[in-house]
Design an enzyme around this catalytic site. Structure first.
Site, PDB file in Angstrom:
ATOM      1  CB  CYS A  43      -0.900  -0.002   1.234  1.00  0.00           C
ATOM      2  SG  CYS A  43      -2.045   1.405   1.273  1.00  0.00           S
ATOM      3  CG  ASP A  45      -0.568   3.876   5.359  1.00  0.00           C
ATOM      4  OD1 ASP A  45       0.372   4.330   6.049  1.00  0.00           O
ATOM      5  OD2 ASP A  45      -1.749   3.893   5.733  1.00  0.00           O
ATOM      6  NE  ARG A  47      -0.447   4.452   8.860  1.00  0.00           N
ATOM      7  CZ  ARG A  47      -1.714   4.236   9.222  1.00  0.00           C
ATOM      8  NH1 ARG A  47      -2.059   4.357  10.477  1.00  0.00           N
ATOM      9  NH2 ARG A  47      -2.609   3.884   8.312  1.00  0.00           N
ATOM     10  CG  HIS A  99      -1.515  -1.203   5.859  1.00  0.00           C
ATOM     11  ND1 HIS A  99      -1.937  -0.148   6.636  1.00  0.00           N
ATOM     12  CD2 HIS A  99      -1.734  -0.825   4.579  1.00  0.00           C
ATOM     13  CE1 HIS A  99      -2.368   0.821   5.856  1.00  0.00           C
ATOM     14  NE2 HIS A  99      -2.259   0.445   4.602  1.00  0.00           N
ATOM     15  CB  CYS A 102      -5.645  -0.424   4.705  1.00  0.00           C
ATOM     16  SG  CYS A 102      -5.314   0.054   2.990  1.00  0.00           S
TER      17      CYS A 102
HETATM   18 CO    CO Z   1      -3.385   1.175   3.034  1.00  0.00          CO
END
Ligand code: CO
Length: 210
Positions: A43, A45, A47, A99, A102
């Protein structure tokens, strides 16, 4: 440049210094070629950076990231990355990593209009619809979302297996597909135990005679 942006360049110079202190030929070696063993589809993302969470160095993981780590058969970007990683770099493992927490999966679970992003999240809604009975038995919405995160990864591993690129790699050598979940609440990566190594993992209609 504002202060926060300059911070990145300052960090880079410090990183270069640290690397050279460990090995003065580090960048010379890095610049010649790459031989990554893994392709990571994760992803976007911020993190979930592949190298950090696996404690690996640059050069080890070839990476593709998009919102909610989806594998869409018409995505020219993803297919190009997959082709290059498998056919040219000969990676041994392709990993789909989802994750918990998400934002993409969470958005796909709602009926809200997210404008253009609706198109991208559609495939996750398809996963939801396919597993609606199981998902709606889970009354706790956070747990339901966690399960959809897992089901989404499983679906995307299947989507990889349905590509000609992966099936050709299976015919000509060995390639393993894996599904992982990164738990940002604990920092741990969990294997979904859905390893695929040949065409028998997918419905026969998707198997090409190669
Ligand atoms: Co995500």
């Amino acid at each position: 440049m504002d202060g926060s942006y300059k911070h990145l360049l300052k960090g880079n110079r410090e990183w270069v210094k640290e690397r050279l202190a460990m090995d003065k030929h580090y960048f010379k070696k890095q610049s010649t070629s790459q031989q990554p063993e893994y392709l990571w589809i994760g992803c976007s993302d911020s993190r979930v950076p592949a190298n950090n969470v696996t404690k690996t160095q640059p050069g080890v993981i070839f990476v593709h990231r998009n919102i909610a780590n989806v594998v869409i058969q018409t995505d020219l970007n993803l297919l190009s990355v997959l082709y290059y990683a498998v056919d040219i770099l000969h990676v041994r493992h392709v990993i789909v990593c989802g994750h918990y927490e998400c934002g993409g999966v969470s958005a796909a679970m709602q009926n809200e209009d997210f404008g253009f992003v609706n198109n991208w999240l559609r495939s996750i809604k398809e996963v939801y619809a396919q597993h609606k009975t199981e998902l709606e038995k889970i009354k706790n919405l956070k747990k339901r979302e966690d399960r959809l995160v897992e089901l989404n990864v499983l679906a995307q591993v299947h989507n990889l297996a349905k590509t000609r690129i992966v099936q050709r790699a299976w015919k000509n050598g060995s390639l393993q597909l894996h599904g992982l979940i990164y738990d940002c609440r604990t920092g741990k990566l969990n294997d979904l135990n859905c390893k695929m190594t040949n065409q028998t993992h997918i419905e026969s209609i998707f198997r090409y005679n190669l």
